[in-house]
Enzyme design. Structure first.
Site, PDB file in Angstrom:
ATOM      1  N   ASP A 581      44.796  40.389  46.814  1.00 38.82           N
ATOM      2  CA  ASP A 581      43.777  40.461  47.860  1.00 38.82           C
ATOM      3  C   ASP A 581      44.169  39.782  49.166  1.00 38.82           C
ATOM      4  OD1 ASP A 581      42.604  41.650  45.732  1.00 38.82           O
ATOM      5  OD2 ASP A 581      40.800  40.435  45.688  1.00 38.82           O
ATOM      6  N   GLU A 805      36.621  32.239  36.797  1.00 39.03           N
ATOM      7  CA  GLU A 805      37.551  33.174  37.430  1.00 39.03           C
ATOM      8  C   GLU A 805      38.788  32.449  37.965  1.00 39.03           C
ATOM      9  OE1 GLU A 805      37.384  36.638  40.916  1.00 39.03           O
ATOM     10  OE2 GLU A 805      35.846  35.074  40.847  1.00 39.03           O
TER      11      GLU A 805
END
Length: 835
Positions: A581, A805
């Protein structure tokens, strides 16, 4: 929201049109789509000949068609592999990971069951109805204590003052997937609770087509049972048993309400129930004072309308509400007609003491199998650490879902994305059996996540991995492309903003599915090899597409397609297709970029495909692939394209300057400002995970002159080393901890990610066992990094009850979404020293 996305943009009209088509059922299915497509092909060809349309137009049309045409290679899985006839033990499962508890069949038109609950009267106004896993609903921690991925699970859910335990067990038999039973237990969190709350449980069943449900009503809104029939399940019966005390199994008094309607659409179930909780009723056990509660209608009156009053006519929705004081247990039993008919003697209903016995037997079998598989006790890990390992595995297995539907695809028109004018089209209807990264935030399939998921699943149950890989390879389009994010079906689509639904057929994703394939080759299981023989044409097509479509500006270089353009508000344009990302790349995107991580992924892919072709006796394919694999593994080639002498590490190459920053500029907010040093073609100074990829994927020779410098930066706390694991971006980088936009916090800019730390641990373990100048140092760093990663995940789980996460490199705290029992479950393999 798409993984890593932190911005919004208006959806093109083509997206909205295709989205409406998918929702309204106009999306072509079965033979209809093929017949329509053949007619359309003929019409367009004739029209183009008559009108003399140009070659480029035909080429564009051809590209658009191939993007939404399934690959012609034979499927990797047998025909009807999800049916009860072929895989009866997998037909039923907890395949709705986005809800707290429920089951469904592996079918395009499934029978679905689920649970909702609400605490009555605790807060003024309507009770909070719990159903779908949400980040901000205040529920938690929650997760599976045990889940074997097949026939048994036990989950704990904390909701304020309540503790819920949901359990299920399956019993094989018949031709339709057998029987199953649930037990839901609700208790107070604390034994010191003085006023025991009144709680409503809602058990429901939903059909998605013409299936029949026939409820048998008892007194005061209580269903005796529900009879039903579907083409896939045959005859069946669902029975909700009277509630009991969980301590002594004595009967408990419950108040009942029921509602029966057409199916409003799966994403609307919660709202429909909320809208029907509009009448007050009295709950009054014998000898006790009455208490008010909000309930569904008590009479079984059919309502053929959705919450907006419009008729729907698609399937049925039947829900039973039972309200009573905690503590209590309620059991729901599903019995298959063919299972009863096929038994030589009648079995007792799987309920009460028989259910207790089955649950305990499965729990003990799980513990024994877990230790035999991972040997954490034998390795000296504490009972608490062993429990964490079981929870990591169970959460991943309990997050496996079955999805069916049509995605939206923007074809690759062979031009840069900014110049592309095409509208997205609907992909053919496809099934997907996959684990998900997060039940609360990402409850759908993600391509590069799934390769990491299956590294864990494969150790436990290789068959489940074959099922998952076979389904993912079934998504291959005619060119060999697989979409990186799969949004299939109404339930999945409802959780993704329309502007993020479209997958672009020019964009790749790391080919991590080859990681479990490589492990299959090492294990040598005949069933795995038989699967790989069927899957080989598709694996080869997928790899060939990656190698060709992402080719870079010079031979043996590669470039991720789909980088964001250099917009004024972006500090560094993202590269979502890489999976990393916002990891910093060249400051000014261009077609001249060379991406190090992608080259390493292609090198790994070539290596795995050559080994696979050789093992399968595919001599021609092996001969074709070997030169590419040899060239990509040659260190001289890697050095020439990606070794940056001025940085002392491997790096991307592109049009870049470090002199960029976000500065306030009213009224626009923060905008990117380029300083006095203009961009030029150079190596990108962004020390982090990307710099380590030749090491992470074990592409370097143990005696490589570059291995030492990489270990230096890895072990340096000024750069990548932290007490909690390796940072994604060096603390010394100018991008470290920097926002990418005013509203987009850092993601892969310093935080510790378990999946890449697992690759680092595997590489250190690898080089620590190979003779070479860095063997002792690699072994020492392995032990230290493993202790840091495992220790921090364990401490954060103890503190919060969740796997996360990502983790802060500064204080170790869990960040991002939770629970995240996708690739963070790799902590189990790190605990087991299994790479």
């Amino acid at each position: 929201m798409t993984r890593g996305e932190r911005r919004r943009r208006a959806a093109p009209e083509g997206v909205r049109t295709a989205e409406r088509a998918a929702r309204s059922g106009r999306a072509q299915q079965g033979g209809g789509i093929q017949g329509t497509a053949r007619g359309a092909v003929l019409a367009v060809v004739v029209l183009s000949l008559v009108l003399g349309l140009s070659g480029p137009w035909l080429l564009a049309w051809h590209r658009a068609r191939r993007a939404v045409t399934l690959h012609s290679a034979p499927p990797a899985l047998p025909p009807n592999s999800s049916s009860p006839a072929v895989a009866p033990d997998l037909f039923w499962g907890t395949y709705r990971p986005h809800i707290y508890f429920g089951m469904k069949t592996r079918s395009p038109q499934p029978l679905l069951t689920g649970l909702m609950w609400a605490q009555q009267g605790a807060i003024p106004g309507a009770p909070k109805l719990r159903h779908t896993c949400e980040q901000g609903d205040g529920v938690g921690p929650y997760g599976w204590e045990f889940h074997d991925g097949l026939s048994f699970g036990r989950q704990h859910i904390q909701d304020g003052a309540l503790k819920l335990t949901t359990e299920f067990v399956k019993r094989p038999g018949g031709q339709h997937g057998g029987d199953w039973s649930w037990r839901v237990t609700v208790e107070p969190q604390s034994s010191a609770t003085s006023a025991l709350p009144l709680v409503s449980l809602f058990f429901y069943v939903v059909t998605d087509g013409k299936e029949a449900l026939v409820p048998e009503v008892g007194a005061k809104g209580q269903l005796k049972f529900i009879s039903g029939h579907t083409s896939e399940l045959g005859d069946f019966r669902l029975t909700l048993l009277p509630p009991t005390n969980p301590v002594d199994t004595a009967p408990k008094y419950g108040s009942y309400n029921v509602f029966w309607s057409s199916n409003p659409g799966l994403p609307l179930l919660t709202e429909m129930v909320k809208s029907r909780l509009n009448s007050w009723f009295q709950h009054q056990p014998p000898g006790a004072s009455p208490e008010r509660y909000l309930g569904l209608p008590r009479s079984l009156k059919w309502e053929d309308r959705g919450p907006n009053g419009q008729g729907q006519g698609q399937g049925q929705f039947l829900i039973q509400q039972v309200t009573l004081k905690v503590p209590f247990s309620v059991e729901l039993v599903f019995e298959s007609g063919s299972a009863r008919m096929g038994r030589s003697q009648a079995l007792e209903q799987l309920a009460g003491s028989l259910l207790t016995q089955a649950l305990e037997s499965h729990a003990e079998a799980f513990r024994e199998r877990f230790e035999k598989t991972f040997q954490l006790k034998k390795k000296g890990l504490s009972p608490e650490e062993q429990a964490l390992g079981r929870i990591a595995l169970s959460g991943l297995l309990g997050g496996i879902g079955y999805f069916y539907g049509q995605g939206l695809v923007l074809p690759d028109m062979g031009v840069e994305e900014s110049e592309q004018k095409a509208d997205p089209s609907l992909f053919p209807p496809v099934p997907l059996f996959t684990a998900v990264p997060s039940r609360s935030f990402f409850p759908r399939g993600f391509l590069w996540d799934e390769g990491f998921h299956q590294l864990v699943v494969q150790r436990w149950d290789p068959r489940l991995t074959r099922e998952a890989l076979g389904h993912w390879l079934g998504l291959l389009n005619a060119d060999g492309w697989i979409g990186r994010e799969q949004v299939l079906g109404d339930e999945a689509r409802a959780r993704v903003p329309p502007e993020f639904l479209v997958q672009r057929a020019a964009h790749a994703n790391p080919p991590t599915l080859l990681l479990p394939v490589a492990h299959m080759l090492e294990a040598g299981d005949p069933a795995d090899l038989a699967f790989l023989r069927r899957a080989f044409p598709r694996l080869l097509a997928w790899f060939s597409w990656l190698h060709q479509s992402q080719a870079g500006p010079v031979p043996l270089s590669y470039r991720w397609r789909g980088r964001d353009p250099a917009l004024p508000h972006l500090l560094n344009p993202k590269t979502l297709s890489s999976g990393l990302d916002d990891y910093p790349r060249a400051s000014h995107p261009s077609a001249a970029e060379r991406h190090l991580d992608l080259r390493c992924w292609v090198a790994l892919g070539a290596r795995v495909l050559v080994r696979l072709a050789e093992q399968l006796g595919e001599a021609e394919a092996a001969a074709d692939l070997s030169p590419l694999a040899t060239s990509l593994e040659a260190e001289a080639s890697l050095d020439k394209l990606h070794w940056a002498p001025e940085l002392g590490v491997f790096a991307d190459f592109g049009n870049h300057t470090k002199a960029v920053q976000l500065k306030p500029r009213p009224p626009q907010g923060l905008v990117r400002v380029v300083g006095r040093t203009p961009p030029r073609m150079q190596y990108v100074d962004a020390l982090g995970y990307v710099s380590l990829f030749p090491f992470l994927l074990r592409l370097l020779n143990p005696s490589s002159s570059h291995l030492g410098p990489l270990l230096d930066v890895l072990a340096d706390s000024r750069h990548l080393w932290s007490p909690f694991g390796l940072r994604s971006l060096a603390a010394s980088s100018s991008f470290y901890g920097q926002r990418n936009t005013e509203h987009d916090p850092p993601y892969w800019r310093g935080a510790v990610w378990v999946n890449l730390n697992y690759l680092a641990l595997g590489a250190l373990h690898h080089y620590g066992h190979l003779e070479g100048p860095h063997q002792a140092r690699a072994a020492k760093l392995y032990s230290e990094l493993r202790a840091n990663v495992v220790g921090n995940v364990w401490r954060q789980y103890q503190a919060t009850g969740f796997l996360w996460e990502q983790y802060s490199d500064r204080d170790g705290r869990g960040m991002g979404c939770r629970p995240f029992q996708g690739w963070t479950s790799l902590v189990l393999l790190a605990m087991a020293d299994d790479y």
